[in-house]
Design a protein around this motif. Structure first.
Motif, PDB file in Angstrom:
ATOM      1  N   UNK A  17       0.922  -1.086  -0.051  1.00 28.12           N
ATOM      2  CA  UNK A  17       0.023  -0.064  -0.011  1.00 28.12           C
ATOM      3  C   UNK A  17       0.833   1.072  -0.024  1.00 28.12           C
ATOM      4  N   UNK A  18       0.557   2.090  -0.898  1.00 33.58           N
ATOM      5  CA  UNK A  18       1.475   3.303  -1.046  1.00 33.58           C
ATOM      6  C   UNK A  18       0.487   4.675  -0.762  1.00 33.58           C
ATOM      7  N   UNK A  19       1.068   5.666   0.161  1.00 36.60           N
ATOM      8  CA  UNK A  19       0.321   6.819   0.382  1.00 36.60           C
ATOM      9  C   UNK A  19       1.127   7.839   0.999  1.00 36.60           C
ATOM     10  N   UNK A  20       0.895   9.116   0.876  1.00 35.79           N
ATOM     11  CA  UNK A  20       1.694  10.236   1.261  1.00 35.79           C
ATOM     12  C   UNK A  20       2.414  10.947   0.090  1.00 35.79           C
ATOM     13  N   UNK A  21       3.423  11.865   0.526  1.00 36.57           N
ATOM     14  CA  UNK A  21       4.464  12.736  -0.262  1.00 36.57           C
ATOM     15  C   UNK A  21       5.577  12.657   0.187  1.00 36.57           C
ATOM     16  N   UNK A  22       6.731  12.552  -0.722  1.00 33.04           N
ATOM     17  CA  UNK A  22       8.024  12.862  -0.165  1.00 33.04           C
ATOM     18  C   UNK A  22       8.799  11.601  -0.579  1.00 33.04           C
ATOM     19  N   UNK A  23      10.020  11.493   0.153  1.00 31.21           N
ATOM     20  CA  UNK A  23      10.749  10.406  -0.013  1.00 31.21           C
ATOM     21  C   UNK A  23      10.171   8.890   0.352  1.00 31.21           C
ATOM     22  N   UNK A  24      10.537   7.811  -0.065  1.00 31.39           N
ATOM     23  CA  UNK A  24       9.965   6.608   0.164  1.00 31.39           C
ATOM     24  C   UNK A  24      10.415   6.282   1.349  1.00 31.39           C
ATOM     25  N   UNK A  25       9.640   5.748   2.572  1.00 32.04           N
ATOM     26  CA  UNK A  25       9.870   5.196   3.753  1.00 32.04           C
ATOM     27  C   UNK A  25       9.197   3.796   3.700  1.00 32.04           C
ATOM     28  N   UNK A  26       9.705   2.782   3.621  1.00 28.22           N
ATOM     29  CA  UNK A  26       9.150   1.398   3.830  1.00 28.22           C
ATOM     30  C   UNK A  26       8.934   0.816   5.014  1.00 28.22           C
ATOM     31  N   UNK A  50       6.695  12.017   4.187  1.00 25.16           N
ATOM     32  CA  UNK A  50       7.379  10.670   3.262  1.00 25.16           C
ATOM     33  C   UNK A  50       6.108  10.059   2.440  1.00 25.16           C
ATOM     34  N   UNK A  51       6.515   9.494   1.559  1.00 26.91           N
ATOM     35  CA  UNK A  51       5.733   8.416   0.807  1.00 26.91           C
ATOM     36  C   UNK A  51       5.886   7.363   1.722  1.00 26.91           C
ATOM     37  N   UNK A  94      15.018   4.674   3.531  1.00 25.36           N
ATOM     38  CA  UNK A  94      14.516   4.484   4.947  1.00 25.36           C
ATOM     39  C   UNK A  94      13.562   3.233   5.132  1.00 25.36           C
ATOM     40  N   UNK A  95      14.003   2.572   6.021  1.00 27.85           N
ATOM     41  CA  UNK A  95      13.255   1.283   6.335  1.00 27.85           C
ATOM     42  C   UNK A  95      13.035   1.421   7.743  1.00 27.85           C
ATOM     43  N   UNK A  96      11.551   1.084   7.917  1.00 30.80           N
ATOM     44  CA  UNK A  96      11.095   1.054   9.408  1.00 30.80           C
ATOM     45  C   UNK A  96      10.397  -0.223   9.744  1.00 30.80           C
ATOM     46  N   UNK A  97      10.743  -0.887  10.763  1.00 35.33           N
ATOM     47  CA  UNK A  97       9.795  -2.083  11.027  1.00 35.33           C
ATOM     48  C   UNK A  97       9.575  -1.793  12.558  1.00 35.33           C
ATOM     49  N   UNK A  98       8.225  -2.229  12.983  1.00 34.81           N
ATOM     50  CA  UNK A  98       7.693  -2.326  14.361  1.00 34.81           C
ATOM     51  C   UNK A  98       7.837  -3.678  14.888  1.00 34.81           C
TER      52      UNK A  98
END
Length: 281
Positions: A17-26, A50-51, A94-98
């Motif tokens: 799913x892709x949403x937002x604006x700016x550089x990609x944050x996965x 971010x996107x 940018x890679x983020x995991x919870x």
């Protein structure tokens, strides 16, 4: 919002799913079936910066289900690489995991160190780390609060033969104990209204028969600039795991919140500030 299904080079199907604006944050969720909806709800404040690309890992939602032997966090990290290739990114900025998603993101950074620049781990679990002492201490502390008694009891409920709907009900019952303030659980409509969670995923990702991979010996391979956010009232991904991770990743930064549990954005407003500051530094 874009909702995309794509075929990987391995022949599987993944969804994002892709949403937002700016550089990609996965953004990577846990692989055990919770899905991305709670993170899509949570990270709306970041959409102006971010996107956001939320990866639906194998075995989750509309992404194809593999063999049970290919559902460890070590295996799931390859789904991030498939996504990188699909997005035609030379490198993930940018890679983020919870939680368990942080475990998967951390495996990715160790397996593909040249493919990720910045890594953000929110209340992550360190695969193979013995955290039994810290977890026991956290549970004993929570048991002092009468509001935690029912969630703690639900936490020990057997779920071996539950339906997916029954498993979701158990999760709803025990999730308040994941917070410093159990009432904060209800700030998330997605978490407090979980209707179905695939038990198969939980059993394959976290079950006793899962293939064991230890992350600590691999941490030295991580070259990404790394931020970890951990919380003292988190009973499952305790600061002890974050501190062990920090010790293994050169130059990594660790922020620990007091009076906060497993979902920091619901209890600490500085969560998004710390993420954006790290990404822009």
């Amino acid at each position: 919002m874009q909702d995309v299904l794509f075929k990987t080079t391995a022949g599987s199907t993944l969804r994002y799913f892709k949403r937002g604006n700016g550089p990609i944050l996965i953004v990577t969720p846990p692989g055990w079936g919770l899905g991305t909806s709670y993170l899509q709800e949570a990270f709306k404040p970041l959409e102006t910066t971010f996107t956001l690309v939320f990866l639906e890992l194998r075995g989750n939602g509309k992404s194809s289900r593999p063999a049970a032997s290919e559902m460890s966090c070590w295996h799931l990290a390859d789904d991030i690489e498939h996504l990188r290739q699909e997005l035609k990114m030379e490198k993930i900025s940018y890679l983020l995991g919870h939680s368990g998603g942080g475990t998967i993101a951390l495996w990715y950074a160790a397996k593909y160190p040249n493919k990720v620049d910045r890594l953000i781990l929110l209340n992550h679990r360190l695969d193979g780390f013995d955290d039994s002492k810290s977890m026991k201490e956290a549970i004993l502390e929570k048991a002092k609060n009468p509001k935690m008694h029912a969630p703690l009891k639900a936490w020990t409920t057997s779920h071996e033969n539950l339906t997916d709907e029954g498993f979701a009900q158990v999760i709803r019952s025990f999730l308040p104990m994941y917070f410093y303030n159990p009432d904060a659980f209800y700030r998330s409509k997605e978490l407090s209204n979980l209707q179905s969670v695939p038990l198969w995923n939980y059993q394959t990702v976290n079950g006793v028969d899962r293939e064991a991979h230890r992350q600590e010996p691999e941490l030295g391979k991580v070259t990404a600039k790394t931020l970890m956010i951990s919380c003292r009232a988190d009973p499952v991904c305790t600061p002890a795991q974050a501190m062990a991770t920090q010790k293994g990743i050169a130059g990594s930064k660790l922020v620990i919140y007091d009076e906060c549990g497993h979902f920091p954005w619901l209890e600490k407003e500085e969560t998004f500030r710390d993420i954006t500051d790290f990404c822009s530094s």
